[in-house]
Design an enzyme around this catalytic site. Structure first.
Site, PDB file in Angstrom:
ATOM      1  N   ASN A  27       0.696  -1.088  -0.067  1.00 43.15           N
ATOM      2  CA  ASN A  27      -0.052   0.009   0.121  1.00 43.15           C
ATOM      3  C   ASN A  27       0.904   1.245   0.049  1.00 43.15           C
ATOM      4  OD1 ASN A  27      -2.530  -1.336   0.115  1.00 43.15           O
ATOM      5  ND2 ASN A  27      -2.389  -1.584   2.146  1.00 43.15           N
ATOM      6  N   CYS A  42      -5.752  -7.446  -3.092  1.00 45.37           N
ATOM      7  CA  CYS A  42      -6.156  -6.981  -1.732  1.00 45.37           C
ATOM      8  C   CYS A  42      -7.279  -8.002  -1.206  1.00 45.37           C
ATOM      9  CB  CYS A  42      -6.650  -5.781  -1.939  1.00 45.37           C
ATOM     10  SG  CYS A  42      -7.296  -4.992  -0.265  1.00 45.37           S
ATOM     11  N   HIS A  43      -7.222  -8.261   0.050  1.00 47.91           N
ATOM     12  CA  HIS A  43      -8.452  -9.093   0.620  1.00 47.91           C
ATOM     13  C   HIS A  43      -9.606  -8.364   1.153  1.00 47.91           C
ATOM     14  CE1 HIS A  43      -5.485  -8.706   4.181  1.00 47.91           C
ATOM     15  NE2 HIS A  43      -6.639  -8.080   4.435  1.00 47.91           N
ATOM     16  N   HIS A  82      -9.592  -0.190  -1.286  1.00 47.97           N
ATOM     17  CA  HIS A  82     -10.116   0.304   0.132  1.00 47.97           C
ATOM     18  C   HIS A  82     -11.245   1.028   0.066  1.00 47.97           C
ATOM     19  CE1 HIS A  82      -5.690  -0.584   1.732  1.00 47.97           C
ATOM     20  NE2 HIS A  82      -6.337  -1.791   1.581  1.00 47.97           N
TER      21      HIS A  82
END
Length: 468
Positions: free
Chosen positions: A156, A178-179, A215
């Site tokens: 990130n 990304c999880h 995000h």
């Protein structure tokens, strides 16, 4: 072009190979996957850390419970890691925890609170300025030594890391992994059990359409088998809006920096009608300062936490000590799946089964209404040596406008970092929704934060006076 047959004798370059988190997770996932084997070359600016991981990884090879056989080798240059690699994995810490301390906590002196501080907000911007030159160098070296390799990034700020890779080497085959969306799929699986009594739902069977940026992702369609989940989610939100929902871990958010009661998600659904598909800590940072992050008391009302960097420092020390025990054979490496899709992606790219999952890629039409080549997050189809983003549609105008604000700000940050333009960086800084300061105070905070990270700003004129 990938030429390895049936996933055997692969070469993986791991940039950031001294990691005590992501690297150990990869070792575990690879060890549990019987269809893959080969060599992982570990490169890190801290060679000793990579060498310790070499020892830890190689201890796994002869264990009876290990299905995937891998050799690990620490190397002293990125060139050595990249040459001959089929896949490149990137997980690096840009700077140290001292710089992160400034990123996260210096703004607090001005009333700006950040729950993560690595993607947007003042901390995300300054972290990006440190990170972009690192990724310019990585992209150049991949172009020279491994131009055909597939690249998976975990670092990130995700959007700007991937954007930098493509800006530097447009032909690169890179994705950001990304999880966060998985967490929302798991929440929807819990909802099915809570409201419908359907137990044991695998979150991967919860099908979602993903739109947005890393995000700050949104879901406009969600289903399980023949069940449309949106009416259920509305009922779920109404039922748990005030107290939040944590399943069996009620109150867990109070003693776990990474947990939440999903109240921010629920509030955003009430406001905008789509399912916000990231953790509350991340989502809150994209919204105006006054909504969720006005004060530590406001954060507690919304039932999530501010991740203190001192906790990260203490945790790092614990991991260093654990690493020494693993190296010395005083502690056994426990194999457990991470829940990440990295290894599944590698298998699909090798032709060992197709995969659809969410990834970060340049926008080439998969999201309408967002700029071409801006890095967006949608689902994508992985097949043999191919990744094709799924056309996700368009966000509703109110959400699109908020997403666009961050995309334009990230692009300004990229151009500022590439040109080492302090004035341009300040313009991006003051336009972030969390920076609700007067121009004078914003400039003052910006100067302090840049001063605290100056050893990573080679070629910048830090002494230059800039203002808004």
């Amino acid at each position: 072009m990938i030429s390895k047959s049936k996933g055997k004798n692969l070469n993986i370059a791991y940039i950031g190979g001294g990691s005590r988190g992501w690297a150990w997770g990869l070792m575990s996932d690879l060890a549990l996957e019987k269809k893959l084997s080969g060599t992982v070359k570990l490169y890190d600016i801290d060679y000793n850390a990579a060498y310790k991981n070499e020892i830890i990884g190689n201890r796994l090879y002869d264990r009876e419970d290990v299905a995937g056989k891998w050799k690990y080798k620490a190397v002293k240059t990125m060139e050595e890691a990249l040459i001959g690699s089929d896949f490149v994995i990137i997980s690096v810490l840009p700077g140290t925890f001292e710089e992160m301390q400034s990123d996260v906590h210096e703004p607090e002196k001005y009333g700006i609170y950040q729950s993560v501080g690595d993607t947007v907000g003042p901390g995300g911007l300054v972290r990006a300025i440190r990170t972009i030159p690192i990724f310019v160098d990585i992209a150049k070296q991949i172009k020279r030594y491994a131009p055909k390799a597939w690249v998976i990034n975990y670092t990130n700020p995700m959007s700007l890391c991937v954007r930098t890779l493509y800006e530097t080497f447009p032909e690169i085959k890179a994705i950001g992994c990304c999880h966060e969306v998985f967490g929302t799929q798991k929440l929807l699986a819990s909802m099915l059990e809570e409201l419908e009594g359907i137990e044991g739902v695998d979150y991967k069977d919860v099908k979602v359409n993903v739109l947005g940026i890393n995000h700050y992702t949104w879901i406009d369609k969600a289903s399980y088998k023949d069940i449309d989940l949106f009416p259920l989610y509305k009922e779920f939100v109404n039922k748990y809006y005030e107290e939040g929902f944590e399943g069996t871990e009620k109150g867990h958010w109070m003693n776990n920096h990474f947990a939440s009661a999903n109240r921010v998600k629920f509030d955003l659904f009430k406001k905008f009608g789509l399912i916000a598909a990231a953790g509350d800590r991340h989502l809150a940072e994209f919204m105006p300062n006054s909504w969720y992050l006005k004060s530590p008391e406001k954060v507690r009302e919304w039932k999530f936490g501010l991740t203190n960097v001192q906790w990260r420092k203490d945790h790092r020390q614990e991991l260093l000590e654990k690493g020494d025990r693993l190296v010395e054979g005083k502690e056994e490496f426990i194999l457990e799946t991470t829940g990440e899709d990295g290894v599944a992606m590698i298998k699909a790219l090798l032709g060992l089964g197709d995969l659809v999952t969410n990834v970060n890629l340049p926008n080439n039409g998969q999201i309408q209404g967002l700029p071409t080549n801006s890095v967006v997050e949608t689902n994508a189809l992985f097949t043999f040596d191919s990744i094709q983003p799924v056309v996700a549609g368009q966000l509703p105008t109110p959400i699109q406008n908020m997403v666009l604000t961050h995309i334009h700000n990230q692009e300004t940050t990229l151009q500022a970092a590439l040109s080492k333009d302090k004035g341009l960086a300040l313009q991006a800084f003051v336009q972030d929704p969390l920076v609700n300061l007067t121009p004078e105070h914003a400039s003052e905070l910006f100067e302090k934060m840049l001063f605290n990270t100056q050893r990573y700003l080679e070629g910048w004129n830090i002494e230059q006076t800039v203002s808004i």
